[in-house]
Design a protein around this motif. Structure first.
Motif, short mmCIF file in Angstrom:
data_model
loop_
_atom_site.label_atom_id
_atom_site.label_comp_id
_atom_site.label_asym_id
_atom_site.label_seq_id
_atom_site.Cartn_x
_atom_site.Cartn_y
_atom_site.Cartn_z
N UNK A 1 0.82 -1.24 0.08
CA UNK A 1 -0.15 -0.12 -0.02
C UNK A 1 0.85 1.31 0.10
N UNK A 2 0.32 2.10 -0.88
CA UNK A 2 1.14 3.63 -1.11
C UNK A 2 0.16 4.43 -0.07
N UNK A 3 0.68 5.03 0.85
CA UNK A 3 -0.04 5.91 1.77
C UNK A 3 0.18 7.29 1.67
N UNK A 4 -0.76 8.05 1.11
CA UNK A 4 -0.62 9.35 0.64
C UNK A 4 -1.11 10.31 1.68
N UNK A 5 -0.58 11.59 1.65
CA UNK A 5 -1.25 12.93 2.41
C UNK A 5 -1.01 12.31 3.73
N UNK A 6 0.48 11.86 4.02
CA UNK A 6 1.11 11.67 5.21
C UNK A 6 1.40 12.98 5.69
N UNK A 7 1.75 13.98 5.04
CA UNK A 7 2.15 15.43 5.62
C UNK A 7 0.82 16.33 6.01
N UNK A 8 -0.21 15.51 6.18
CA UNK A 8 -1.47 15.90 6.63
C UNK A 8 -1.04 17.01 8.29
N UNK A 9 -0.04 16.18 8.78
CA UNK A 9 0.15 16.89 10.25
C UNK A 9 0.70 18.41 10.07
N UNK A 10 1.03 19.03 8.76
CA UNK A 10 1.52 20.12 8.48
C UNK A 10 0.31 21.09 8.69
N UNK A 11 -0.86 20.55 8.04
CA UNK A 11 -2.32 21.50 8.25
C UNK A 11 -2.38 22.00 9.50
N UNK A 12 -2.25 20.81 10.48
CA UNK A 12 -3.15 20.95 11.81
C UNK A 12 -2.04 21.54 12.68
N UNK A 13 -0.92 21.32 12.41
CA UNK A 13 0.56 22.33 13.08
C UNK A 13 0.30 23.62 12.98
N UNK A 14 -0.17 24.31 11.58
CA UNK A 14 -0.08 25.58 11.37
C UNK A 14 -1.44 26.08 11.78
#
Length: 323
Positions: free
Chosen positions: A310-323
């Motif tokens: 499985x290729x998991x995308x939007x792993x960087x969603x944490x950036x949205x909530x940190x900001x």
């Protein structure tokens, strides 16, 4: 030893995890660790069903560092749970497609990618470039770094480039570390039927195909996935399924039409760059149930269909909530 460390780490994480109720104030959360825990949970379930199942998070590469910063020690539990990392725009495409990524940005990303590579994981790079010389440079430079790469001529990921893959071979590929090339090919918009899509893929010699579980609303069957595992030159390959875990997509099977007028609390803002995609509070139990915890979850559909990973995308969603 690696598996033992992984199991102990999962137990430890389970014992000290924060309340995942969506009413918890987001300011009190460790968003990076929430995503690490999410990926570890997905990996644990997938590998229980198939120990050889590959788990590859894309982007959000800072998670491989325990601090999320350059120079941090390796995040061992997370690194042991995954088999590779995907990274877009490493050399081309970060600011604009077919444009070189700034040297400082490349160096920053590589500092984390190499943590994962040194832990024994495979690095898949997708550069977005269409000029022949830039595509050639992408392949050469990524190979020099020890990464497997794909020079994608379109960001829609809807075409198969003409010619043979980079580092084409007829080897039987049975695990991620053996792959010498791959194609990121998740948008089958140019194919009217699954049969057309399968015929196009089967005419290629890629070692790994990253594709979607569906063509339009029609899911690929176990027999169809098995058919796709043969390269045109006779070798076998891996078929890896794309799954977004940091955003909810309104065109997916799980979307409740009631959400069009009244969305659950765990669905956040719409992604302005991708209409119909919504940021989610990915630590929420309802969302994690859809992705992997329920008995008929997205992950269950993928493993039952016979995908190799499985290729998991939007792993960087944490950036949205940190900001």
């Amino acid at each position: 030893m690696k598996k033992a460390i992984f199991i102990l780490a999962v137990i430890a994480l389970a014992g000290c995890s924060k309340n995942d109720d969506s009413s918890t104030t987001t300011e009190d959360r460790d968003f990076k660790q929430d995503m690490r825990n999410f990926v570890i949970g997905i990996s644990q379930k997938a590998k229980t069903a198939n120990p050889n199942f590959a788990v590859i998070p894309q982007n959000g590469i800072e998670l491989v560092s325990s601090t999320g910063e350059e120079g941090g020690s390796p995040a061992i539990a997370y690194l042991d749970a995954i088999d590779g990392n995907g990274q877009e725009d490493l050399l081309y495409g970060y600011d604009n497609d077919d444009q070189a990524t700034k040297t400082a940005t490349t160096a920053y990303l590589k500092s984390f990618l190499d943590i994962s590579k040194n832990a024994g994981n495979t690095i898949f790079v997708t550069d977005y470039c269409s000029t022949a010389s830039k595509m050639a440079n992408s392949y050469t430079a990524n190979q020099a770094s020890g990464y497997v790469s794909y020079a994608a001529p379109d960001r829609d990921l809807a075409v198969i480039p003409s010619g043979q893959p980079n580092n084409v071979n007829s080897d039987n590929i049975t695990q991620l570390s053996q792959a010498k090339n791959f194609i990121f090919f998740i948008n089958p918009v140019n194919y009217a039927t699954k049969a057309d899509f399968i015929a196009a893929v089967n005419a290629t010699n890629y070692d790994a195909i990253i594709m979607d579980l569906f063509l339009e609303d029609e899911q690929f069957t176990t027999a169809e996935i098995a058919e796709l595992k043969h390269k045109a030159n006779g070798g076998s390959r891996l078929i890896i399924c794309y799954m977004s875990i940091g955003e909810a997509e309104e065109y997916r099977y799980y979307w409740n039409t009631l959400w069009n007028s009244s969305k659950p609390e765990w669905i956040a803002a719409e992604n302005p760059g991708w209409p119909g995609n919504y940021k989610v509070k990915y630590w929420n139990n309802d969302w994690q149930g859809i992705i992997y915890k329920n008995s008929d979850s997205y992950l269950d559909k993928i493993t039952t269909a016979g995908f190799d990973g499985v290729y998991l995308d939007i792993i960087d969603a944490f950036e949205y909530f940190e900001e």
